[in-house]
Enzyme design. Structure first.
Site, mmCIF file in Angstrom:
data_model
loop_
_atom_site.group_PDB
_atom_site.id
_atom_site.type_symbol
_atom_site.label_atom_id
_atom_site.label_comp_id
_atom_site.label_asym_id
_atom_site.label_seq_id
_atom_site.Cartn_x
_atom_site.Cartn_y
_atom_site.Cartn_z
ATOM 1 N N GLY B 96 -34.753 -7.609 21.468
ATOM 2 C CA GLY B 96 -34.254 -6.754 20.406
ATOM 3 C C GLY B 96 -34.685 -5.338 20.719
ATOM 4 C CB SER B 128 -34.860 -8.680 26.228
ATOM 5 O OG SER B 128 -34.215 -7.445 26.227
ATOM 6 C CB ALA B 129 -37.839 -6.202 23.157
ATOM 7 C CG HIS B 165 -31.249 -6.429 29.550
ATOM 8 N ND1 HIS B 165 -30.413 -7.474 29.247
ATOM 9 C CD2 HIS B 165 -32.157 -6.377 28.531
ATOM 10 C CE1 HIS B 165 -30.793 -8.038 28.107
ATOM 11 N NE2 HIS B 165 -31.850 -7.401 27.660
ATOM 12 C CD GLU B 200 -27.950 -8.883 31.622
ATOM 13 O OE1 GLU B 200 -26.862 -9.372 31.937
ATOM 14 O OE2 GLU B 200 -28.132 -8.155 30.616
#
Lengths: 244, 244
Positions: B96, B128-129, B165, B200
């Site tokens: 997020g 991700s985050a 990413h 990714e």
């Protein structure tokens, strides 16, 4: 007592360089129109695109302004940057990294002097990061947070946020990173000010309390809790200048 | 006195969802291998992708972990989040917005409890985050700075920064915004730690002081002042775990 008329003269440019044109070429006419008979510009090179030095960046900007018959000096050359702002005929803040730019403005205590001069009618030109910092906060920058500024609050020359280099979603992309629109909608979960997505080649011209969109493309406007809207050059976008 | 062996068990995943696969599907085997016989996971939903609520986000993660036979609870449901971390068998931090996630971790005073548990061998999974905050700082996140955290310093479970990413430059793009590589090189003008660009589908598995790259793609590694390097799964990347 009658409120004094605001004298703001801003040119907020999405990008310094559009695809296929040279540095500041696509906005040269608008810069000349903004500066009128002024003969000098103070350049703020703090955003250092690609890590370029203040000197090299200033040389690049100097070349573009000399083409327009205008003398440009870098603020890093001044013994006293605050005085340099106070004496400037006009200010141009170049693009690069918005976090670095804002951190330097705080470190050199330049936010208030810049705000005061703009209130008195000194023309302000920004490209990319230089446009970003004209908004309420830098909360809608696309840049990497490579340094930590003491606050995200920016110059607040306009009562909204800006997103330069606004990019439409690529329908063919297989990349899972968020689209620009998703990011701005996330911003609006936590912040209430409008966000103007300025596509490359677009500019906002602020004159007092009036604002117009320049360039060929439409701008994408995000209001908290509403569907994104598109405004074309010529459309009335003055509602964005009202206080929020 | 002999130094105690480090017990770190980390799985740092670039993205929760790759193109064409479901949520956590591409990394399910690696998550199971990390968790071994543990039966519960504490979920940190603070990054709120797309502004989703903690409850909705937790429901999504719960579904994926239940598929693996693991119970998942959201940290927002706990009366005392610090205690929830102290009692956790494993922690999963979802993706997020990295700024929002880190701000919440500071607000709830969770950084130190998380660091301590990881040092003692509690498995940590990030996507991700959630991967970003495992690094030294969040200075190489791709996210918008939609809220202001008190610092960019992150969990520092590994001695480098991460860029999830990771995206290669598009040779056909006419967009003038900076490429990811340019941004990371700007980061290295002001910061010295290495940056690992995780494409990714890629993951980093840390076991004690050893680290391996998982997935099918290579990772792009940026060292200050050097040309970017590519490392394939199977290559020795343990030098990145040495203190900088």
């Amino acid at each position: 007592m009658k409120k004094e008329q605001p004298k703001k003269e801003l040119l907020l440019i999405s990008t310094s360089t559009t695809h296929g044109t040279g540095y500041l070429e696509h906005c040269e006419d608008e810069i000349k129109a903004l500066l009128q008979d002024r003969k000098s510009v103070l350049f703020i090179p703090y955003a250092r695109p690609g890590g370029i030095s203040h000197t090299d960046y200033t040389a690049k900007a100097k070349e573009a302004f000399e083409r327009m018959g205008i003398t440009l000096t870098g603020i890093h050359e001044a013994d006293n940057p605050v005085e340099a702002v106070e004496q400037a005929e006009a200010v141009f803040t170049g693009g690069g990294n918005t976090f670095l730019l804002l951190r330097q403005l705080y470190a050199k205590k330049l936010l208030e002097p810049l705000q005061k001069k703009v209130e008195k009618g000194m023309p302000y030109i920004g490209t990319s990061a230089g446009t970003n910092i004209a908004g309420k906060t830098i909360g809608t920058t696309n840049d990497m947070p490579i340094v930590f500024p003491k606050s995200f609050d920016a110059l607040q020359l306009v009562p909204f946020n800006l997103n330069p280099h606004y990019l439409d979603p690529d329908p063919n992309s297989t990349h899972m990173g968020e689209t620009r629109e998703t990011r701005i909608q996330e911003f609006h979960v936590h912040n209430s000010q409008p966000v103007v997505g300025l596509r490359e080649g677009s500019m906002l011209r602020v004159k007092g309390e009036k604002m117009t969109l320049l360039g060929h493309l439409s701008a994408r406007v995000f209001l908290q809790g509403q569907k994104p809207m598109e405004f074309k050059p010529g459309d009335d976008i003055n509602f964005l200048m009202e206080a929020y």
